[in-house]
Design a protein around this motif. Sequence first.
Motif, PDB file in Angstrom:
ATOM      1  N   MET A   1       0.932  -1.212   0.047  1.00  0.00           N
ATOM      2  CA  MET A   1       0.016   0.074  -0.069  1.00  0.00           C
ATOM      3  C   MET A   1       0.818   1.225   0.184  1.00  0.00           C
ATOM      4  SD  MET A   1      -3.216  -0.089   2.651  1.00  0.00           S
ATOM      5  CE  MET A   1      -4.271   1.363   2.158  1.00  0.00           C
ATOM      6  N   MET A   2       0.500   2.186  -0.820  1.00  0.00           N
ATOM      7  CA  MET A   2       1.540   3.555  -0.751  1.00  0.00           C
ATOM      8  C   MET A   2       0.770   4.353   0.142  1.00  0.00           C
ATOM      9  SD  MET A   2       2.126   4.185  -4.652  1.00  0.00           S
ATOM     10  CE  MET A   2       2.926   5.749  -4.184  1.00  0.00           C
ATOM     11  N   PRO A   3       1.910   5.110   0.679  1.00  0.00           N
ATOM     12  CA  PRO A   3       1.240   6.156   1.754  1.00  0.00           C
ATOM     13  C   PRO A   3       0.638   7.576   1.071  1.00  0.00           C
ATOM     14  CG  PRO A   3       3.634   6.252   1.324  1.00  0.00           C
ATOM     15  CD  PRO A   3       3.169   5.036   0.574  1.00  0.00           C
ATOM     16  N   GLU A   4      -0.334   7.834   1.578  1.00  0.00           N
ATOM     17  CA  GLU A   4      -1.124   8.944   0.851  1.00  0.00           C
ATOM     18  C   GLU A   4      -0.325  10.193   0.854  1.00  0.00           C
ATOM     19  OE1 GLU A   4      -5.351  11.490   2.276  1.00  0.00           O
ATOM     20  OE2 GLU A   4      -5.013   9.253   2.839  1.00  0.00           O
ATOM     21  N   ALA A   5      -0.362  11.146  -0.210  1.00  0.00           N
ATOM     22  CA  ALA A   5       0.508  12.262  -0.378  1.00  0.00           C
ATOM     23  C   ALA A   5      -0.486  13.319   0.595  1.00  0.00           C
ATOM     24  CB  ALA A   5       0.106  12.795  -1.924  1.00  0.00           C
ATOM     25  N   PRO A   6       0.530  14.167   0.916  1.00  0.00           N
ATOM     26  CA  PRO A   6       0.309  15.225   2.037  1.00  0.00           C
ATOM     27  C   PRO A   6      -0.550  16.408   1.335  1.00  0.00           C
ATOM     28  CG  PRO A   6       2.652  15.405   1.842  1.00  0.00           C
ATOM     29  CD  PRO A   6       2.215  14.100   1.048  1.00  0.00           C
ATOM     30  N   PHE A   7      -1.181  16.921   2.281  1.00  0.00           N
ATOM     31  CA  PHE A   7      -2.256  18.023   1.666  1.00  0.00           C
ATOM     32  C   PHE A   7      -1.577  19.285   1.073  1.00  0.00           C
ATOM     33  CE2 PHE A   7      -5.196  16.100   4.638  1.00  0.00           C
ATOM     34  CZ  PHE A   7      -6.320  15.753   3.557  1.00  0.00           C
ATOM     35  N   ARG A   8      -0.372  19.502   1.773  1.00  0.00           N
ATOM     36  CA  ARG A   8       0.693  20.511   1.437  1.00  0.00           C
ATOM     37  C   ARG A   8       2.074  20.153   1.473  1.00  0.00           C
ATOM     38  NH1 ARG A   8      -0.747  26.171   3.311  1.00  0.00           N
ATOM     39  NH2 ARG A   8      -2.898  26.206   2.791  1.00  0.00           N
ATOM     40  N   PRO A   9       2.734  20.711   0.627  1.00  0.00           N
ATOM     41  CA  PRO A   9       4.328  20.261   0.690  1.00  0.00           C
ATOM     42  C   PRO A   9       4.685  20.734   2.199  1.00  0.00           C
ATOM     43  CG  PRO A   9       3.818  21.650  -1.317  1.00  0.00           C
ATOM     44  CD  PRO A   9       2.543  21.754  -0.403  1.00  0.00           C
ATOM     45  N   ARG A  10       6.049  20.021   2.468  1.00  0.00           N
ATOM     46  CA  ARG A  10       6.439  20.359   3.857  1.00  0.00           C
ATOM     47  C   ARG A  10       7.109  21.669   4.043  1.00  0.00           C
ATOM     48  NH1 ARG A  10       7.473  16.073   7.486  1.00  0.00           N
ATOM     49  NH2 ARG A  10       7.077  13.986   6.522  1.00  0.00           N
ATOM     50  N   GLU A  11       7.681  22.224   2.996  1.00  0.00           N
ATOM     51  CA  GLU A  11       8.120  23.505   2.902  1.00  0.00           C
ATOM     52  C   GLU A  11       7.326  24.688   3.214  1.00  0.00           C
ATOM     53  OE1 GLU A  11       8.581  21.360   0.137  1.00  0.00           O
ATOM     54  OE2 GLU A  11      10.511  20.615   0.561  1.00  0.00           O
ATOM     55  N   LYS A  12       5.841  24.362   2.673  1.00  0.00           N
ATOM     56  CA  LYS A  12       5.007  25.399   2.975  1.00  0.00           C
ATOM     57  C   LYS A  12       4.278  25.328   4.362  1.00  0.00           C
ATOM     58  CE  LYS A  12       3.524  26.951  -1.321  1.00  0.00           C
ATOM     59  NZ  LYS A  12       3.588  28.518  -1.364  1.00  0.00           N
ATOM     60  N   LEU A  13       4.275  24.179   4.752  1.00  0.00           N
ATOM     61  CA  LEU A  13       3.983  23.899   6.355  1.00  0.00           C
ATOM     62  C   LEU A  13       4.869  24.420   7.227  1.00  0.00           C
ATOM     63  CD1 LEU A  13       2.109  22.389   8.203  1.00  0.00           C
ATOM     64  CD2 LEU A  13       3.504  20.486   8.180  1.00  0.00           C
ATOM     65  N   PHE A  14       6.258  24.340   6.775  1.00  0.00           N
ATOM     66  CA  PHE A  14       7.347  25.104   7.681  1.00  0.00           C
ATOM     67  C   PHE A  14       7.248  26.504   7.555  1.00  0.00           C
ATOM     68  CE2 PHE A  14       9.976  20.994   7.025  1.00  0.00           C
ATOM     69  CZ  PHE A  14       9.518  20.347   8.178  1.00  0.00           C
ATOM     70  N   GLU A  15       6.974  27.045   6.541  1.00  0.00           N
ATOM     71  CA  GLU A  15       6.761  28.524   6.412  1.00  0.00           C
ATOM     72  C   GLU A  15       5.676  28.929   7.410  1.00  0.00           C
ATOM     73  OE1 GLU A  15       6.344  29.810   2.329  1.00  0.00           O
ATOM     74  OE2 GLU A  15       8.072  28.661   1.949  1.00  0.00           O
ATOM     75  N   LYS A  16       4.426  28.184   7.107  1.00  0.00           N
ATOM     76  CA  LYS A  16       3.379  28.706   8.074  1.00  0.00           C
ATOM     77  C   LYS A  16       3.648  28.785   9.650  1.00  0.00           C
ATOM     78  CE  LYS A  16      -0.004  29.208   4.849  1.00  0.00           C
ATOM     79  NZ  LYS A  16      -0.764  30.522   4.628  1.00  0.00           N
ATOM     80  N   GLN A  17       4.349  27.619   9.986  1.00  0.00           N
ATOM     81  CA  GLN A  17       4.624  27.149  11.362  1.00  0.00           C
ATOM     82  C   GLN A  17       5.646  28.468  11.782  1.00  0.00           C
ATOM     83  OE1 GLN A  17       6.414  23.303  11.438  1.00  0.00           O
ATOM     84  NE2 GLN A  17       4.416  22.437  11.989  1.00  0.00           N
ATOM     85  N   LYS A  18       6.594  28.818  11.097  1.00  0.00           N
ATOM     86  CA  LYS A  18       7.526  29.933  11.361  1.00  0.00           C
ATOM     87  C   LYS A  18       6.674  31.295  11.232  1.00  0.00           C
ATOM     88  CE  LYS A  18      11.530  28.204   9.212  1.00  0.00           C
ATOM     89  NZ  LYS A  18      12.681  28.260   8.204  1.00  0.00           N
ATOM     90  N   TYR A  19       5.839  31.406  10.603  1.00  0.00           N
ATOM     91  CA  TYR A  19       4.912  32.710  10.517  1.00  0.00           C
ATOM     92  C   TYR A  19       4.220  32.710  12.072  1.00  0.00           C
ATOM     93  CZ  TYR A  19       1.109  36.012   9.449  1.00  0.00           C
ATOM     94  OH  TYR A  19       0.323  36.747   9.371  1.00  0.00           O
ATOM     95  N   TYR A  20       3.423  31.576  12.266  1.00  0.00           N
ATOM     96  CA  TYR A  20       2.598  31.720  13.390  1.00  0.00           C
ATOM     97  C   TYR A  20       3.388  31.807  14.607  1.00  0.00           C
ATOM     98  CZ  TYR A  20      -1.764  31.154  10.563  1.00  0.00           C
ATOM     99  OH  TYR A  20      -2.447  31.395   9.736  1.00  0.00           O
ATOM    100  N   GLN A  21       4.384  31.063  14.697  1.00  0.00           N
ATOM    101  CA  GLN A  21       5.430  31.024  16.035  1.00  0.00           C
ATOM    102  C   GLN A  21       6.070  32.502  16.177  1.00  0.00           C
ATOM    103  OE1 GLN A  21       7.903  27.734  15.220  1.00  0.00           O
ATOM    104  NE2 GLN A  21       6.135  26.151  15.746  1.00  0.00           N
ATOM    105  N   ASN A  22       6.291  33.198  15.260  1.00  0.00           N
ATOM    106  CA  ASN A  22       7.151  34.365  15.456  1.00  0.00           C
ATOM    107  C   ASN A  22       5.994  35.582  15.834  1.00  0.00           C
ATOM    108  OD1 ASN A  22       9.556  33.481  14.922  1.00  0.00           O
ATOM    109  ND2 ASN A  22       9.592  33.637  12.615  1.00  0.00           N
TER     110      ASN A  22
END
Length: 68
Positions: free
Chosen positions: A1-22
Amino acid sequence: MMPEAPFRPREKLFEKQKYYQNIHRHTYLKGPMDKVTSVAIPLALAATSLYMIGRGIYNMSHGIGKKE
């Protein structure tokens, strides 16, 4: 079974996390549109209800709008 593709790329997720944490604001005001839903809409509802209560008290004290 193949893993499901993420909704967003990891890079975008890290950008959002940095934005909200700062951001040093309350958690309910961190998004760009959160001021509208957390502040403007409740203020509009409160102002409308106070206006309608005031109008009702004025009408009752002056006997306006009574049904026969």
